[in-house]
Design an enzyme around this catalytic site. Structure first.
Site, PDB file in Angstrom:
ATOM      1  N   LYS A  81       0.837  -1.212   0.000  1.00  0.00           N
ATOM      2  CA  LYS A  81       0.000   0.000   0.000  1.00  0.00           C
ATOM      3  C   LYS A  81       0.869   1.257   0.000  1.00  0.00           C
ATOM      4  CE  LYS A  81      -2.427  -0.902   3.790  1.00  0.00           C
ATOM      5  NZ  LYS A  81      -1.746  -2.148   4.242  1.00  0.00           N
ATOM      6  N   ARG A 111      11.611  -6.124   4.660  1.00  0.00           N
ATOM      7  CA  ARG A 111      11.259  -4.719   4.458  1.00  0.00           C
ATOM      8  C   ARG A 111      12.162  -3.800   5.280  1.00  0.00           C
ATOM      9  NH1 ARG A 111       5.115  -2.689   4.852  1.00  0.00           N
ATOM     10  NH2 ARG A 111       5.212  -3.185   7.071  1.00  0.00           N
ATOM     11  N   ARG A 137      -9.585   0.788   9.432  1.00  0.00           N
ATOM     12  CA  ARG A 137      -9.160  -0.594   9.684  1.00  0.00           C
ATOM     13  C   ARG A 137     -10.222  -1.367  10.456  1.00  0.00           C
ATOM     14  NH1 ARG A 137      -3.296   0.601   9.562  1.00  0.00           N
ATOM     15  NH2 ARG A 137      -2.075  -1.309   9.558  1.00  0.00           N
ATOM     16  N   ARG A 157      -0.368  -8.971  13.561  1.00  0.00           N
ATOM     17  CA  ARG A 157      -0.971  -7.945  12.693  1.00  0.00           C
ATOM     18  C   ARG A 157      -1.849  -8.587  11.622  1.00  0.00           C
ATOM     19  NH1 ARG A 157       4.107  -4.954  10.742  1.00  0.00           N
ATOM     20  NH2 ARG A 157       2.679  -3.624   9.603  1.00  0.00           N
TER      21      ARG A 157
HETATM   22  P1  AMP Z   1       0.798   0.581   9.402  1.00  0.00           P
HETATM   23  O1  AMP Z   1       1.991   1.443   9.211  1.00  0.00           O
HETATM   24  O2  AMP Z   1      -0.390   1.054   8.598  1.00  0.00           O
HETATM   25  O3  AMP Z   1       1.073  -0.882   9.203  1.00  0.00           O
HETATM   26  O4  AMP Z   1       0.362   0.760  10.942  1.00  0.00           O
HETATM   27  C1  AMP Z   1       1.230   0.401  11.992  1.00  0.00           C
HETATM   28  C2  AMP Z   1       0.446   0.220  13.285  1.00  0.00           C
HETATM   29  O5  AMP Z   1      -0.196   1.445  13.641  1.00  0.00           O
HETATM   30  C3  AMP Z   1      -0.667  -0.793  13.230  1.00  0.00           C
HETATM   31  O6  AMP Z   1      -0.210  -2.115  13.422  1.00  0.00           O
HETATM   32  C4  AMP Z   1      -1.562  -0.315  14.364  1.00  0.00           C
HETATM   33  O7  AMP Z   1      -1.017  -0.649  15.635  1.00  0.00           O
HETATM   34  C5  AMP Z   1      -1.466   1.193  14.229  1.00  0.00           C
HETATM   35  N1  AMP Z   1      -2.507   1.709  13.318  1.00  0.00           N
HETATM   36  C6  AMP Z   1      -2.317   2.308  12.117  1.00  0.00           C
HETATM   37  N2  AMP Z   1      -3.490   2.649  11.550  1.00  0.00           N
HETATM   38  C7  AMP Z   1      -4.462   2.257  12.413  1.00  0.00           C
HETATM   39  C8  AMP Z   1      -5.881   2.300  12.402  1.00  0.00           C
HETATM   40  N3  AMP Z   1      -6.575   2.829  11.360  1.00  0.00           N
HETATM   41  N4  AMP Z   1      -6.539   1.798  13.469  1.00  0.00           N
HETATM   42  C9  AMP Z   1      -5.891   1.276  14.513  1.00  0.00           C
HETATM   43  N5  AMP Z   1      -4.554   1.177  14.582  1.00  0.00           N
HETATM   44  C10 AMP Z   1      -3.834   1.661  13.550  1.00  0.00           C
END
Ligand code: AMP
Length: 225
Positions: free
Chosen positions: A18, A132, A93, A175
């Site tokens: 993404k 990554r 999410r 995750r």
């Molecule tokens: P990402 O960089 O999008 O993979 O997000 C990293 C972490 O941030 C996730 O594993 C969650 O702990 C938190 N996070 C990011 N976006 C959200 C969201 N929309 N709702 C809840 N937690 C989030």
């Protein structure tokens, strides 16, 4: 809504690409980029109260509570640069997050143009995430599939590349579990609304990008009819 306004959501499991697609789409279209993961990591680096609250959830691969994330996204979407279109990455999410977004869009008289679902099988994700590496500014590379020109350094700003702490194998499993439980119901949610567009994220980043661009071009044509 003006026919040129693009309000896009990138949906898909962690490691689907993404962020990579977002980088490319931002070169194509003037979209305000709203990546909740980046915003939360930034808050943590700054040592803000928000960052402190998010820390424990993020470190174990849990979702940060809805009320916290919804608050920061709605505030960000009200900023000037988001008025002519935005690209949401990592939000919504959960179903309550999607409901909050829909309510806000309704209030503002705007609508989501499309939800871009990038799909990749779980086993492929684990392989991708373990290799990554990210720059300080959030640019992503892969040690094998998308290496930087100089090992360990960002091509754009030369900063050192690191592995995200939540990219460790155990946290990745957590995750992915969260994705299947809490986030994947959004696939049906947006399909029912006729907004979902699917992309095969196991293709190369360039192929996925070409496909997304073609889809957006078609959506814009339909909008002008
Ligand atoms: P990402 O960089 O999008 O993979 O997000 C990293 C972490 O941030 C996730 O594993 C969650 O702990 C938190 N996070 C990011 N976006 C959200 C969201 N929309 N709702 C809840 N937690 C989030």
């Amino acid at each position: 809504m003006s026919s040129t306004e693009l309000n896009l959501i990138l949906l898909g499991p962690p490691g689907a690409g993404k962020g990579t697609q977002a980088e490319r789409l931002r070169e194509d279209f003037p979209l305000a980029y709203v990546a909740t993961g980046d915003m939360l990591r930034e808050a943590r680096r700054e040592g803000s109260e928000l960052g402190g609250k998010a820390q424990e959830f993020m470190a174990r691969g849990d979702l940060v509570p809805d009320e916290i994330v919804i608050g920061i996204v709605l505030e960000r979407l009200s900023a000037d640069d988001a008025r002519d279109g935005f690209l949401l990455d990592g939000f919504p999410r959960t179903v309550p997050q999607a409901d909050a977004l829909a309510e806000e869009m309704g209030k503002l008289g705007r609508r989501i143009t499309a939800v871009l679902l990038v799909e990749v099988p779980d086993e492929e994700i684990v392989k991708r995430i373990s290799g990554r590496r990210v720059s300080k500014a959030g640019r992503t590379y892969h040690v094998e599939y998308d290496p930087p020109k100089r090992a360990g350094r960002c091509d754009v700003d030369g900063t050192q590349l690191v592995q995200r702490e939540d990219d460790s194998p155990e946290v990745v499993q957590a995750r992915l579990k969260k994705y299947h439980e809490a986030t994947s119901p959004l696939i049906d949610y947006y399909e029912v609304l006729g907004l979902l567009r699917r992309f095969d994220g196991s293709r190369s980043p360039t192929e996925v990008h070409d496909h997304i661009r073609a889809t957006i071009a078609t959506l814009r044509l339909e909008d002008q009819l």
